[in-house]
Design a protein around this motif. Structure first.
Motif, PDB file in Angstrom:
ATOM      1  N   LEU A  30       0.376  -1.393   0.145  1.00  0.00           N
ATOM      2  CA  LEU A  30       0.168  -0.023   0.009  1.00  0.00           C
ATOM      3  C   LEU A  30       1.188   1.241  -0.427  1.00  0.00           C
ATOM      4  O   LEU A  30       1.750   1.486   1.027  1.00  0.00           O
ATOM      5  CB  LEU A  30      -0.913  -0.170   1.233  1.00  0.00           C
ATOM      6  CG  LEU A  30      -1.304   0.716   1.868  1.00  0.00           C
ATOM      7  CD1 LEU A  30      -2.950   1.486   0.529  1.00  0.00           C
ATOM      8  CD2 LEU A  30      -2.510   1.182   3.048  1.00  0.00           C
ATOM      9  N   GLU A  31       0.405   2.355  -1.161  1.00  0.00           N
ATOM     10  CA  GLU A  31       1.550   3.595  -1.161  1.00  0.00           C
ATOM     11  C   GLU A  31      -0.036   4.277  -0.024  1.00  0.00           C
ATOM     12  O   GLU A  31      -0.440   4.986  -0.685  1.00  0.00           O
ATOM     13  CB  GLU A  31       1.564   3.710  -2.280  1.00  0.00           C
ATOM     14  CG  GLU A  31       2.804   4.899  -2.269  1.00  0.00           C
ATOM     15  CD  GLU A  31       3.321   5.195  -3.848  1.00  0.00           C
ATOM     16  OE1 GLU A  31       4.893   4.020  -4.477  1.00  0.00           O
ATOM     17  OE2 GLU A  31       3.052   5.678  -4.777  1.00  0.00           O
ATOM     18  N   ALA A  32       1.030   5.060   0.731  1.00  0.00           N
ATOM     19  CA  ALA A  32       0.433   5.383   1.780  1.00  0.00           C
ATOM     20  C   ALA A  32       1.213   6.343   2.997  1.00  0.00           C
ATOM     21  O   ALA A  32       2.566   5.707   3.006  1.00  0.00           O
ATOM     22  CB  ALA A  32      -0.826   5.108   2.262  1.00  0.00           C
ATOM     23  N   ASP A  33       1.071   7.208   3.599  1.00  0.00           N
ATOM     24  CA  ASP A  33       1.274   8.086   4.362  1.00  0.00           C
ATOM     25  C   ASP A  33       0.298   7.715   5.627  1.00  0.00           C
ATOM     26  O   ASP A  33      -0.515   7.878   5.690  1.00  0.00           O
ATOM     27  CB  ASP A  33       1.806   9.378   3.830  1.00  0.00           C
ATOM     28  CG  ASP A  33       1.765  10.681   5.337  1.00  0.00           C
ATOM     29  OD1 ASP A  33       2.941   9.771   6.062  1.00  0.00           O
ATOM     30  OD2 ASP A  33       2.289  11.705   5.081  1.00  0.00           O
ATOM     31  N   ILE A  34       1.829   6.948   6.513  1.00  0.00           N
ATOM     32  CA  ILE A  34       0.887   7.001   7.896  1.00  0.00           C
ATOM     33  C   ILE A  34       0.727   7.505   8.627  1.00  0.00           C
ATOM     34  O   ILE A  34      -0.448   7.680   9.813  1.00  0.00           O
ATOM     35  CB  ILE A  34       2.032   5.977   8.451  1.00  0.00           C
ATOM     36  CG1 ILE A  34       2.769   6.273   8.846  1.00  0.00           C
ATOM     37  CG2 ILE A  34       2.200   4.405   7.696  1.00  0.00           C
ATOM     38  CD1 ILE A  34       3.711   5.661   9.570  1.00  0.00           C
ATOM     39  N   THR A  35       1.051   9.021   8.463  1.00  0.00           N
ATOM     40  CA  THR A  35       0.797  10.042   9.316  1.00  0.00           C
ATOM     41  C   THR A  35       0.042  10.956   8.570  1.00  0.00           C
ATOM     42  O   THR A  35      -0.889  11.509   9.349  1.00  0.00           O
ATOM     43  CB  THR A  35       1.801  11.368   9.396  1.00  0.00           C
ATOM     44  OG1 THR A  35       1.598  12.105   7.962  1.00  0.00           O
ATOM     45  CG2 THR A  35       3.090  10.742   9.914  1.00  0.00           C
ATOM     46  N   ALA A  36      -1.057  10.570   7.664  1.00  0.00           N
ATOM     47  CA  ALA A  36      -2.395  11.119   6.478  1.00  0.00           C
ATOM     48  C   ALA A  36      -2.737  11.071   7.850  1.00  0.00           C
ATOM     49  O   ALA A  36      -3.825   9.696   8.419  1.00  0.00           O
ATOM     50  CB  ALA A  36      -1.895  10.984   5.927  1.00  0.00           C
ATOM     51  N   PRO A  37      -3.894  12.043   7.856  1.00  0.00           N
ATOM     52  CA  PRO A  37      -5.025  12.216   8.502  1.00  0.00           C
ATOM     53  C   PRO A  37      -5.704  10.877   8.199  1.00  0.00           C
ATOM     54  O   PRO A  37      -6.016  10.876   6.743  1.00  0.00           O
ATOM     55  CB  PRO A  37      -6.047  13.312   8.616  1.00  0.00           C
ATOM     56  CG  PRO A  37      -5.017  14.844   8.400  1.00  0.00           C
ATOM     57  CD  PRO A  37      -3.881  13.484   7.737  1.00  0.00           C
ATOM     58  N   GLY A  38      -6.789  10.762   8.791  1.00  0.00           N
ATOM     59  CA  GLY A  38      -7.252   8.793   8.637  1.00  0.00           C
ATOM     60  C   GLY A  38      -6.908   7.909   7.848  1.00  0.00           C
ATOM     61  O   GLY A  38      -7.508   7.134   7.640  1.00  0.00           O
ATOM     62  N   PHE A  39      -5.678   8.172   8.179  1.00  0.00           N
ATOM     63  CA  PHE A  39      -5.166   6.296   7.732  1.00  0.00           C
ATOM     64  C   PHE A  39      -5.651   5.015   8.401  1.00  0.00           C
ATOM     65  O   PHE A  39      -5.108   5.190   9.706  1.00  0.00           O
ATOM     66  CB  PHE A  39      -3.740   6.780   7.833  1.00  0.00           C
ATOM     67  CG  PHE A  39      -3.023   5.278   7.357  1.00  0.00           C
ATOM     68  CD1 PHE A  39      -2.630   5.296   5.813  1.00  0.00           C
ATOM     69  CD2 PHE A  39      -2.357   4.848   8.144  1.00  0.00           C
ATOM     70  CE1 PHE A  39      -2.355   3.520   5.955  1.00  0.00           C
ATOM     71  CE2 PHE A  39      -1.882   3.563   8.256  1.00  0.00           C
ATOM     72  CZ  PHE A  39      -1.181   3.190   6.659  1.00  0.00           C
TER      73      PHE A  39
END
Length: 200
Positions: A30-39
């Protein structure tokens, strides 16, 4: 997968191209930012962040968010570096360059390992139980993997280290030679691993 004793693993990174190039059975990327709101990719029996949080801002909030991803009875494991070059550490070519490296990393990308020893407290504060920790300090021996790692890291971060004013090119080169000598008598940075369990 086999070592972790699980059937599936979800690997998360902001830049997942290297993970995607080597697909493996049971590995989801999964390409994502763990710090993003709603992760919130789900809840898991094991959540592990290794050499991640020390580079991130809002670390306490991120630890709380990671704890919320742990399923009841599951475990959160955090591993990050700890700097062992205190004011009482004997002065060597290695310690001088390591101090410049940490300062350069902090100035350029925000890395801060000074708060890593607070992980046990933060995991307890996130509601985890049976919190424990261990530290691993690999030996700095001529030709060892960790010695080669630091030499390569210093080369890649040389500009940021020189910008601190703590070292010059000669000091960095001298530290590389020191690592590759039988005279090396220094402690590598350690890796602190802390874990805590989500109540059932």
């Amino acid at each position: 997968l086999e070592e972790a004793g699980v059937a599936r693993v979800l690997a998360v990174d902001r830049d997942a191209r290297f993970l995607s190039e080597r697909p493996a059975p049971g590995l989801d990327v999964l390409e994502a930012d763990i710090t993003a709101p709603g992760f919130a990719p789900g809840r898991f029996g094991l959540v592990h962040a290794r050499f991640v949080l020390m580079h991130l801002p809002e670390r306490e909030r991120v630890i709380t968010a990671l704890a919320e991803l742990v399923a009841p009875g599951g475990v959160l494991v955090l591993s990050d570096a700890v700097d062992l070059t205190s004011d009482r550490t004997p002065s060597t070519p290695y310690t001088a360059v390591m101090r410049a490296m940490w300062q350069g990393l902090r100035a350029t990308i925000g890395t801060d390992v000074s708060w890593v020893p607070s992980y046990p407290h933060l995991l307890r504060g996130a509601g985890l139980q049976s919190v424990a920790a261990e530290i691993h300090v690999p030996p700095l021996l001529r030709g060892s993997p960790i010695s080669r790692f630091w030499a390569d890291t210093w080369e890649r971060g040389r500009a940021a280290m020189l910008a601190t004013g703590l070292v010059d090119d000669a000091a960095v080169d001298g530290a590389v030679r020191y690592l590759d000598s039988d005279d090396c008598a220094a402690l590598s940075a350690g890796m602190l691993t802390v874990w805590g369990w989500e109540p059932r």
